[in-house]
Design a protein around this motif. Structure first.
Motif, mmCIF file in Angstrom:
data_model
loop_
_atom_site.group_PDB
_atom_site.id
_atom_site.type_symbol
_atom_site.label_atom_id
_atom_site.label_comp_id
_atom_site.label_asym_id
_atom_site.label_seq_id
_atom_site.Cartn_x
_atom_site.Cartn_y
_atom_site.Cartn_z
ATOM 1 N N LYS A 79 0.833 -1.208 0.000
ATOM 2 C CA LYS A 79 0.000 0.000 0.000
ATOM 3 C C LYS A 79 0.863 1.251 0.000
ATOM 4 N N THR A 80 1.904 1.298 0.837
ATOM 5 C CA THR A 80 2.774 2.479 0.857
ATOM 6 C C THR A 80 3.535 2.614 -0.460
ATOM 7 N N GLN A 81 3.899 1.494 -1.057
ATOM 8 C CA GLN A 81 4.577 1.535 -2.358
ATOM 9 C C GLN A 81 3.647 2.124 -3.423
ATOM 10 N N ALA A 82 2.394 1.721 -3.404
ATOM 11 C CA ALA A 82 1.426 2.243 -4.373
ATOM 12 C C ALA A 82 1.188 3.733 -4.159
ATOM 13 N N LEU A 83 1.143 4.167 -2.900
ATOM 14 C CA LEU A 83 0.921 5.584 -2.615
ATOM 15 C C LEU A 83 2.097 6.449 -3.045
ATOM 16 N N CYS A 84 3.292 5.875 -3.087
ATOM 17 C CA CYS A 84 4.502 6.643 -3.400
ATOM 18 C C CYS A 84 5.048 6.372 -4.795
ATOM 19 N N HIS A 85 4.268 5.769 -5.652
ATOM 20 C CA HIS A 85 4.792 5.436 -6.979
ATOM 21 C C HIS A 85 5.118 6.669 -7.815
ATOM 22 N N GLU A 86 4.532 7.828 -7.486
ATOM 23 C CA GLU A 86 4.811 9.052 -8.243
ATOM 24 C C GLU A 86 5.950 9.874 -7.644
ATOM 25 N N ALA A 87 6.480 9.470 -6.519
ATOM 26 C CA ALA A 87 7.556 10.215 -5.860
ATOM 27 C C ALA A 87 8.856 10.063 -6.634
ATOM 28 N N ALA A 88 9.690 11.095 -6.543
ATOM 29 C CA ALA A 88 11.016 11.035 -7.164
ATOM 30 C C ALA A 88 11.809 9.923 -6.490
ATOM 31 N N GLU A 89 12.739 9.341 -7.240
ATOM 32 C CA GLU A 89 13.476 8.170 -6.739
ATOM 33 C C GLU A 89 14.175 8.440 -5.409
ATOM 34 N N ASP A 90 14.758 9.626 -5.247
ATOM 35 C CA ASP A 90 15.457 9.939 -4.004
ATOM 36 C C ASP A 90 14.503 10.269 -2.852
ATOM 37 N N GLU A 91 13.220 10.487 -3.135
ATOM 38 C CA GLU A 91 12.234 10.808 -2.104
ATOM 39 C C GLU A 91 11.380 9.609 -1.691
ATOM 40 N N VAL A 92 11.544 8.461 -2.346
ATOM 41 C CA VAL A 92 10.705 7.295 -2.071
ATOM 42 C C VAL A 92 10.802 6.817 -0.618
ATOM 43 N N PRO A 93 12.001 6.669 -0.032
ATOM 44 C CA PRO A 93 12.037 6.204 1.371
ATOM 45 C C PRO A 93 11.291 7.139 2.328
ATOM 46 N N ARG A 94 11.484 8.435 2.173
ATOM 47 C CA ARG A 94 10.790 9.413 3.037
ATOM 48 C C ARG A 94 9.283 9.371 2.777
ATOM 49 N N CYS A 95 8.895 9.253 1.518
ATOM 50 C CA CYS A 95 7.481 9.174 1.166
ATOM 51 C C CYS A 95 6.839 7.946 1.806
ATOM 52 N N ARG A 96 7.512 6.798 1.727
ATOM 53 C CA ARG A 96 6.956 5.575 2.304
ATOM 54 C C ARG A 96 6.865 5.672 3.819
ATOM 55 N N GLN A 97 7.818 6.348 4.443
ATOM 56 C CA GLN A 97 7.766 6.543 5.894
ATOM 57 C C GLN A 97 6.555 7.397 6.258
ATOM 58 N N LEU A 98 6.355 8.503 5.543
ATOM 59 C CA LEU A 98 5.211 9.382 5.817
ATOM 60 C C LEU A 98 3.888 8.698 5.495
ATOM 61 N N ALA A 99 3.838 8.001 4.385
ATOM 62 C CA ALA A 99 2.612 7.296 3.998
ATOM 63 C C ALA A 99 2.284 6.211 5.030
ATOM 64 N N GLY A 100 3.296 5.521 5.510
ATOM 65 C CA GLY A 100 3.090 4.488 6.523
ATOM 66 C C GLY A 100 2.548 5.065 7.812
ATOM 67 N N GLN A 101 3.104 6.207 8.237
ATOM 68 C CA GLN A 101 2.621 6.850 9.457
ATOM 69 C C GLN A 101 1.169 7.296 9.280
ATOM 70 N N ARG A 102 0.852 7.851 8.116
ATOM 71 C CA ARG A 102 -0.520 8.302 7.859
ATOM 72 C C ARG A 102 -1.498 7.129 7.826
ATOM 73 N N LEU A 103 -1.098 6.058 7.164
ATOM 74 C CA LEU A 103 -1.965 4.879 7.098
ATOM 75 C C LEU A 103 -2.201 4.287 8.488
ATOM 76 N N PHE A 104 -1.132 4.176 9.258
ATOM 77 C CA PHE A 104 -1.270 3.609 10.595
ATOM 78 C C PHE A 104 -2.180 4.475 11.459
ATOM 79 N N CYS A 105 -2.032 5.786 11.379
ATOM 80 C CA CYS A 105 -2.882 6.688 12.165
ATOM 81 C C CYS A 105 -4.340 6.575 11.729
ATOM 82 N N ALA A 106 -4.577 6.418 10.444
ATOM 83 C CA ALA A 106 -5.950 6.247 9.961
ATOM 84 C C ALA A 106 -6.541 4.944 10.496
ATOM 85 N N LEU A 107 -5.750 3.872 10.459
ATOM 86 C CA LEU A 107 -6.203 2.586 11.001
ATOM 87 C C LEU A 107 -6.464 2.676 12.500
ATOM 88 N N LEU A 108 -5.568 3.343 13.197
ATOM 89 C CA LEU A 108 -5.702 3.478 14.644
ATOM 90 C C LEU A 108 -6.961 4.265 14.999
#
Length: 143
Positions: A79-108
């Motif tokens: 899911k985080t990979q799909a959310l960050c597929h448009e991110a620049a290559e050097d921004e993907v790790p940060r994007c996945r970290q932010l997307a993961g935090q957002r997803l977890f907070c939504a689930l919580l």
């Protein structure tokens, strides 16, 4: 032997085997512990006997352990990979970290009542209160 006879014989054999296993378990003593196979359903058909005759103490997970197990799951990663597929290559790790935090907070926030009394819930809720779960993770990496 006809196919119908073969099926009947197989069913009879299976029923005798199950009956034999059931009586062996009853002779050993009552089944105390229950092992879960699928984490989202009730007790399964597979049982385990506690060695001392007492039910094992239930270990309560902390919020950090729950968060780690959710965020490290395959489906969460996809899911985080799909959310960050448009991110620049050097921004993907940060994007996945932010997307993961957002997803977890939504689930919580959706399942908050499920985690009442879990150690670390208040701290995690406080972190999530500062996260904008509606913001796009790709755009957030640029901030």
């Amino acid at each position: 032997m006809t196919p119908r006879t073969a099926i009947c014989a197989a069913i009879a054999f299976a029923m005798s085997y199950l009956q034999l296993c059931g009586s062996t378990t009853l002779r050993r003593g009552a089944v105390v512990g229950v092992m879960k196979i699928w984490p989202f359903s009730g007790p399964s058909l597979f049982h385990s006997v506690a060695p001392s005759g007492e039910a094992p103490a239930e270990k309560r997970e902390s919020m950090q352990e729950i968060k780690d197990s959710v965020m490290l799951s395959r489906s969460f990663g996809m899911k985080t990979q799909a959310l960050c597929h448009e991110a620049a290559e050097d921004e993907v790790p940060r994007c996945r970290q932010l997307a993961g935090q957002r997803l977890f907070c939504a689930l919580l926030s959706r399942h908050m009542n499920r985690y009442e009394g879990v150690e670390g819930l208040a701290a995690e809720k406080e972190k999530c209160d500062s996260v904008d779960i509606m913001n796009n993770a790709v755009e957030a990496t640029k901030d």
